[in-house]
Scaffold this motif. Structure first.
Motif, PDB file in Angstrom:
ATOM      1  N   ARG A 182      45.282  53.722  46.152  1.00 54.17           N
ATOM      2  CA  ARG A 182      44.988  54.330  44.850  1.00 54.17           C
ATOM      3  C   ARG A 182      46.015  55.387  44.490  1.00 54.17           C
ATOM      4  N   ILE A 183      46.549  56.075  45.473  1.00 49.49           N
ATOM      5  CA  ILE A 183      47.537  57.131  45.222  1.00 49.49           C
ATOM      6  C   ILE A 183      48.945  56.555  45.165  1.00 49.49           C
ATOM      7  N   GLU A 184      49.276  55.726  46.134  1.00 50.88           N
ATOM      8  CA  GLU A 184      50.617  55.147  46.219  1.00 50.88           C
ATOM      9  C   GLU A 184      50.517  53.678  46.603  1.00 50.88           C
ATOM     10  N   PRO A 185      50.399  52.796  45.599  1.00 48.02           N
ATOM     11  CA  PRO A 185      50.278  51.367  45.897  1.00 48.02           C
ATOM     12  C   PRO A 185      51.542  50.799  46.537  1.00 48.02           C
ATOM     13  N   GLU A 186      51.359  49.770  47.337  1.00 44.00           N
ATOM     14  CA  GLU A 186      52.511  49.086  47.922  1.00 44.00           C
ATOM     15  C   GLU A 186      53.230  48.295  46.834  1.00 44.00           C
ATOM     16  N   ARG A 187      54.534  48.114  47.015  1.00 43.40           N
ATOM     17  CA  ARG A 187      55.340  47.370  46.048  1.00 43.40           C
ATOM     18  C   ARG A 187      54.938  45.904  46.059  1.00 43.40           C
ATOM     19  N   ARG A 188      54.657  45.381  44.886  1.00 44.44           N
ATOM     20  CA  ARG A 188      54.255  43.974  44.753  1.00 44.44           C
ATOM     21  C   ARG A 188      55.482  43.088  44.683  1.00 44.44           C
ATOM     22  N   ARG A 189      55.467  42.031  45.488  1.00 46.70           N
ATOM     23  CA  ARG A 189      56.543  41.048  45.468  1.00 46.70           C
ATOM     24  C   ARG A 189      56.178  39.838  44.612  1.00 46.70           C
ATOM     25  N   GLN A 190      54.911  39.436  44.680  1.00 48.64           N
ATOM     26  CA  GLN A 190      54.456  38.245  43.959  1.00 48.64           C
ATOM     27  C   GLN A 190      52.980  38.413  43.655  1.00 48.64           C
ATOM     28  N   VAL A 191      52.547  37.997  42.467  1.00 42.57           N
ATOM     29  CA  VAL A 191      51.135  38.008  42.090  1.00 42.57           C
ATOM     30  C   VAL A 191      50.821  36.652  41.480  1.00 42.57           C
ATOM     31  N   VAL A 192      49.784  36.001  42.022  1.00 38.23           N
ATOM     32  CA  VAL A 192      49.385  34.679  41.547  1.00 38.23           C
ATOM     33  C   VAL A 192      47.893  34.709  41.241  1.00 38.23           C
ATOM     34  N   GLY A 193      47.500  34.160  40.098  1.00 37.78           N
ATOM     35  CA  GLY A 193      46.094  34.087  39.731  1.00 37.78           C
ATOM     36  C   GLY A 193      45.466  32.789  40.201  1.00 37.78           C
ATOM     37  N   ALA A 194      44.166  32.845  40.505  1.00 37.26           N
ATOM     38  CA  ALA A 194      43.412  31.659  40.909  1.00 37.26           C
ATOM     39  C   ALA A 194      42.020  31.742  40.287  1.00 37.26           C
ATOM     40  N   THR A 195      41.441  30.583  39.989  1.00 33.92           N
ATOM     41  CA  THR A 195      40.124  30.563  39.349  1.00 33.92           C
ATOM     42  C   THR A 195      38.989  30.371  40.337  1.00 33.92           C
ATOM     43  N   SER A 196      39.308  30.116  41.609  1.00 34.55           N
ATOM     44  CA  SER A 196      38.252  29.979  42.620  1.00 34.55           C
ATOM     45  C   SER A 196      38.700  30.653  43.907  1.00 34.55           C
ATOM     46  N   ARG A 197      37.733  31.017  44.723  1.00 32.62           N
ATOM     47  CA  ARG A 197      38.048  31.649  46.012  1.00 32.62           C
ATOM     48  C   ARG A 197      38.791  30.669  46.909  1.00 32.62           C
ATOM     49  N   GLU A 198      38.398  29.404  46.853  1.00 33.81           N
ATOM     50  CA  GLU A 198      39.060  28.390  47.691  1.00 33.81           C
ATOM     51  C   GLU A 198      40.536  28.270  47.333  1.00 33.81           C
ATOM     52  N   ALA A 199      40.841  28.258  46.035  1.00 33.24           N
ATOM     53  CA  ALA A 199      42.239  28.175  45.604  1.00 33.24           C
ATOM     54  C   ALA A 199      43.003  29.419  46.034  1.00 33.24           C
ATOM     55  N   ALA A 200      42.377  30.585  45.880  1.00 36.82           N
ATOM     56  CA  ALA A 200      43.019  31.838  46.289  1.00 36.82           C
ATOM     57  C   ALA A 200      43.301  31.830  47.786  1.00 36.82           C
ATOM     58  N   ASP A 201      42.360  31.332  48.579  1.00 33.18           N
ATOM     59  CA  ASP A 201      42.564  31.274  50.023  1.00 33.18           C
ATOM     60  C   ASP A 201      43.701  30.323  50.397  1.00 33.18           C
ATOM     61  N   ARG A 202      43.842  29.212  49.676  1.00 34.73           N
ATOM     62  CA  ARG A 202      44.946  28.277  49.957  1.00 34.73           C
ATOM     63  C   ARG A 202      46.293  28.931  49.647  1.00 34.73           C
ATOM     64  N   ILE A 203      46.365  29.648  48.533  1.00 33.84           N
ATOM     65  CA  ILE A 203      47.602  30.342  48.171  1.00 33.84           C
ATOM     66  C   ILE A 203      47.916  31.420  49.211  1.00 33.84           C
ATOM     67  N   ALA A 204      46.895  32.173  49.617  1.00 26.07           N
ATOM     68  CA  ALA A 204      47.084  33.234  50.610  1.00 26.07           C
ATOM     69  C   ALA A 204      47.566  32.644  51.940  1.00 26.07           C
ATOM     70  N   THR A 205      47.034  31.506  52.316  1.00 28.28           N
ATOM     71  CA  THR A 205      47.465  30.843  53.552  1.00 28.28           C
ATOM     72  C   THR A 205      48.943  30.461  53.479  1.00 28.28           C
ATOM     73  N   ALA A 206      49.373  29.975  52.315  1.00 25.33           N
ATOM     74  CA  ALA A 206      50.789  29.621  52.141  1.00 25.33           C
ATOM     75  C   ALA A 206      51.667  30.872  52.236  1.00 25.33           C
ATOM     76  N   PHE A 207      51.241  31.956  51.591  1.00 27.69           N
ATOM     77  CA  PHE A 207      51.992  33.210  51.688  1.00 27.69           C
ATOM     78  C   PHE A 207      52.042  33.715  53.128  1.00 27.69           C
ATOM     79  N   ALA A 208      50.946  33.565  53.858  1.00 29.43           N
ATOM     80  CA  ALA A 208      50.866  34.059  55.235  1.00 29.43           C
ATOM     81  C   ALA A 208      51.837  33.335  56.160  1.00 29.43           C
TER      82      ALA A 208
END
Length: 80
Positions: A29-55
């Motif tokens: 809240r005071i000092e956010p980390e620098r964002r490299r990439q932001v991707v939107g998803a409409t479901s938790r499952e889709a978000a988890d798949r994207i997060a897995t690819a980033f990981a």
């Protein structure tokens, strides 16, 4: 809200740089980390798949970047 209207939670998958830990710790809240990439998803499952690819990225595996899945405001489902 009209009968039959469905609320849908949207998700953001955020890839950030990891900041060094200070005496005060890390406070997004005071000092956010620098964002490299932001991707939107409409479901938790889709978000988890994207997060897995980033990981799988080398910088994440080396601990220099991190992946976050954030639930953001709800929106009405079209035709729902």
């Amino acid at each position: 809200m009209a009968a039959g209207t469905v609320k849908v939670t949207r998700y953001l998958v955020v890839l950030t740089d990891v900041r060094p830990l200070t005496k005060e710790g890390r406070d997004e809240r005071i000092e956010p980390e620098r964002r490299r990439q932001v991707v939107g998803a409409t479901s938790r499952e889709a978000a988890d798949r994207i997060a897995t690819a980033f990981a799988a990225l080398g910088m994440v595996r080396a601990g220099r970047q991190r992946v976050k899945v954030l639930a953001v405001g709800r929106r009405r489902s079209p035709g729902g």
